[in-house]
Write a protein that holds these residues in place. Structure first.
Motif, mmCIF file in Angstrom:
data_model
loop_
_atom_site.group_PDB
_atom_site.id
_atom_site.type_symbol
_atom_site.label_atom_id
_atom_site.label_comp_id
_atom_site.label_asym_id
_atom_site.label_seq_id
_atom_site.Cartn_x
_atom_site.Cartn_y
_atom_site.Cartn_z
ATOM 1 N N GLU A 14 0.829 -1.208 0.000
ATOM 2 C CA GLU A 14 0.000 0.000 0.000
ATOM 3 C C GLU A 14 0.863 1.257 0.000
ATOM 4 N N ASP A 46 1.638 -6.961 5.893
ATOM 5 C CA ASP A 46 1.395 -8.356 5.552
ATOM 6 C C ASP A 46 2.285 -8.782 4.380
ATOM 7 N N GLN A 101 -10.534 2.682 1.791
ATOM 8 C CA GLN A 101 -11.886 2.370 1.309
ATOM 9 C C GLN A 101 -12.874 2.469 2.461
HETATM 10 N N1 UDP Z 1 -4.480 -6.931 2.565
HETATM 11 C C1 UDP Z 1 -3.580 -7.612 3.376
HETATM 12 N N2 UDP Z 1 -3.094 -8.831 2.938
HETATM 13 C C2 UDP Z 1 -3.484 -9.380 1.761
HETATM 14 C C3 UDP Z 1 -4.427 -8.691 0.966
HETATM 15 C C4 UDP Z 1 -4.903 -7.470 1.405
HETATM 16 O O1 UDP Z 1 -3.230 -7.156 4.449
HETATM 17 O O2 UDP Z 1 -2.999 -10.461 1.429
HETATM 18 C C5 UDP Z 1 -4.991 -5.619 3.015
HETATM 19 C C6 UDP Z 1 -4.881 -4.507 1.999
HETATM 20 O O3 UDP Z 1 -3.661 -3.823 2.131
HETATM 21 C C7 UDP Z 1 -6.054 -3.614 2.335
HETATM 22 C C8 UDP Z 1 -7.090 -4.606 2.862
HETATM 23 O O4 UDP Z 1 -6.373 -5.769 3.255
HETATM 24 O O5 UDP Z 1 -5.747 -2.713 3.370
HETATM 25 C C9 UDP Z 1 -8.137 -4.955 1.826
HETATM 26 O O6 UDP Z 1 -7.512 -5.464 0.686
HETATM 27 P P1 UDP Z 1 -7.921 -5.062 -0.794
HETATM 28 O O7 UDP Z 1 -8.036 -3.577 -0.895
HETATM 29 O O8 UDP Z 1 -7.004 -5.748 -1.706
HETATM 30 O O9 UDP Z 1 -9.349 -5.740 -0.889
HETATM 31 P P2 UDP Z 1 -10.739 -5.102 -1.352
HETATM 32 O O10 UDP Z 1 -10.837 -3.750 -0.706
HETATM 33 O O11 UDP Z 1 -10.695 -5.042 -2.809
HETATM 34 O O12 UDP Z 1 -11.759 -6.056 -0.817
#
Ligand code: UDP
Ligand code: MG
Length: 326
Positions: A14, A46, A101
């Motif tokens: 990120e 992570d 988000q």
């Molecule tokens: N994240 C994480 N490990 C992972 C995948 C995602 O810590 O293996 C974190 C990512 O940095 C973010 C959150 O989990 O803060 C949600 O991930 P992502 O935005 O990819 O998912 P979405 O919002 O599309 O569901």
């Protein structure tokens, strides 16, 4: 002594958005601090392969509110949330994504509910700003889940939530390893309520959830909280047996009828046999697949590996003081 709020933020690659996340969170938390609520930001790196780790360590150096757990590799979102939750020290803990988000500006609303004596306050998405297919997939999943899950999980709530210390302790104490956090959160009970919010689009960077990992998350959610698929298999088997018996009777009937009429010249039954074999074998394969879903999870649980491993934690000790001369 002041009450403390912990904010748990899993972060995987990120680097583009971290500075902005930190800025907006700090702005929100500073206004909360005026009302006597101290805070800490617990980032979980992570297994990022970009500069996320280094950027987080810079934040630790500059601000004593920030703590960072670096996992030894990428363990996945749910594991990262679990890791952060186990480290959080606050009287109240908020879990949110690091990609903005989940808007930090919702925090005061969550805290208001907490003050009204709710131990779990989950944020409910009003609108998603994502492409239609993804929204549809989520919509279907949550409805399917509501229909067959053995748990009344609130619709359209993700992992964005507030947990009272009592709720956080209960969650930390659960031995389950493939953790579907929002399911477990519902399962623990206590006083729960929802707060609506508008989910923003990703601020920068790429989502790390691929379609495959989303499907796996959905499977984890369904299988760990529902035995319905297993029961469906049994029913399918029953229906299959009854249908074959019916078809068998039909074949015998037709054969006898044609014998009696003296007309048994038509070669018959090939297509029928093929269909039957296909039907039965597909029912069997399907059943095996479902059993496999459970079996694989039992296998993983039985191995007893921890959900995550923390390589190191960067934080400053409480008596070290803050960098900005607070
Ligand atoms: N994240 C994480 N490990 C992972 C995948 C995602 O810590 O293996 C974190 C990512 O940095 C973010 C959150 O989990 O803060 C949600 O991930 P992502 O935005 O990819 O998912 P979405 O919002 O599309 O569901
Ligand atoms: Mg995201």
């Amino acid at each position: 002594m002041d009450e403390q709020l912990s904010i748990v933020l899993p972060a995987h690659n990120e680097q583009e958005v971290l500075a902005e996340t930190y800025r907006r969170l700090t702005a929100t938390c500073a206004s909360l601090a005026e009302r006597g609520l101290d805070y800490e930001l617990v980032f979980v790196n992570d297994g990022s392969t970009d500069h996320t780790g280094a950027k987080l360590d810079e934040l630790v150096a500059a601000d004593h509110h920030v703590r960072v757990a670096h996992l030894t590799r990428n363990f996945g979102h749910q594991a990262a949330v679990t890791a952060g939750l186990s480290l959080a020290r606050g009287d109240v803990v908020v879990i949110m994504d690091a990609d903005l988000q989940d808007p930090p500006e919702v925090l005061p609303d969550l805290l208001d509910k907490w003050r009204e004596d709710y131990q779990v306050v989950y944020a409910v998405r009003q609108a998603r700003k994502e492409w239609f297919g993804k929204r549809l997939a989520y919509w279907v999943f949550y409805r399917l889940y509501a229909a067959i899950g053995e748990l009344d999980m609130p619709l359209d709530s993700g992992d964005f939530c507030l947990l009272d210390r009592s709720a956080a302790d209960l969650l930390n104490g659960l031995p389950e390893r493939q953790r579907f956090v929002r399911g477990l959160r519902t399962w623990i009970g206590l006083n729960q309520t929802g707060v609506e919010y508008e989910r923003s689009a990703r601020q920068a960077g790429q989502p790390s959830y691929s379609f495959r990992s989303l499907v796996r998350l959905a499977m984890d959610g369904l299988v760990s909280f529902s035995t319905m698929p297993l029961r469906v298999v049994t029913r399918l088997g029953l229906i299959g047996v009854l249908a074959s018996a019916g078809l068998g009777l039909y074949v015998v009937g037709v054969t006898i009828y044609e014998k009696v009429k003296g007309d048994d010249t038509t070669p018959r039954g090939w297509a029928f046999t093929a269909c039957l074999v296909l039907l039965l074998s597909s029912v069997q394969l399907l059943s095996l697949g479902v059993i496999g879903e459970y079996l694989s999870r039992i296998f993983l649980e039985v191995k007893g590996r921890p959900t995550f491993l923390i390589g190191r934690v960067t934080e400053r000790s409480a008596d070290e003081g803050s960098g900005e001369g607070a």
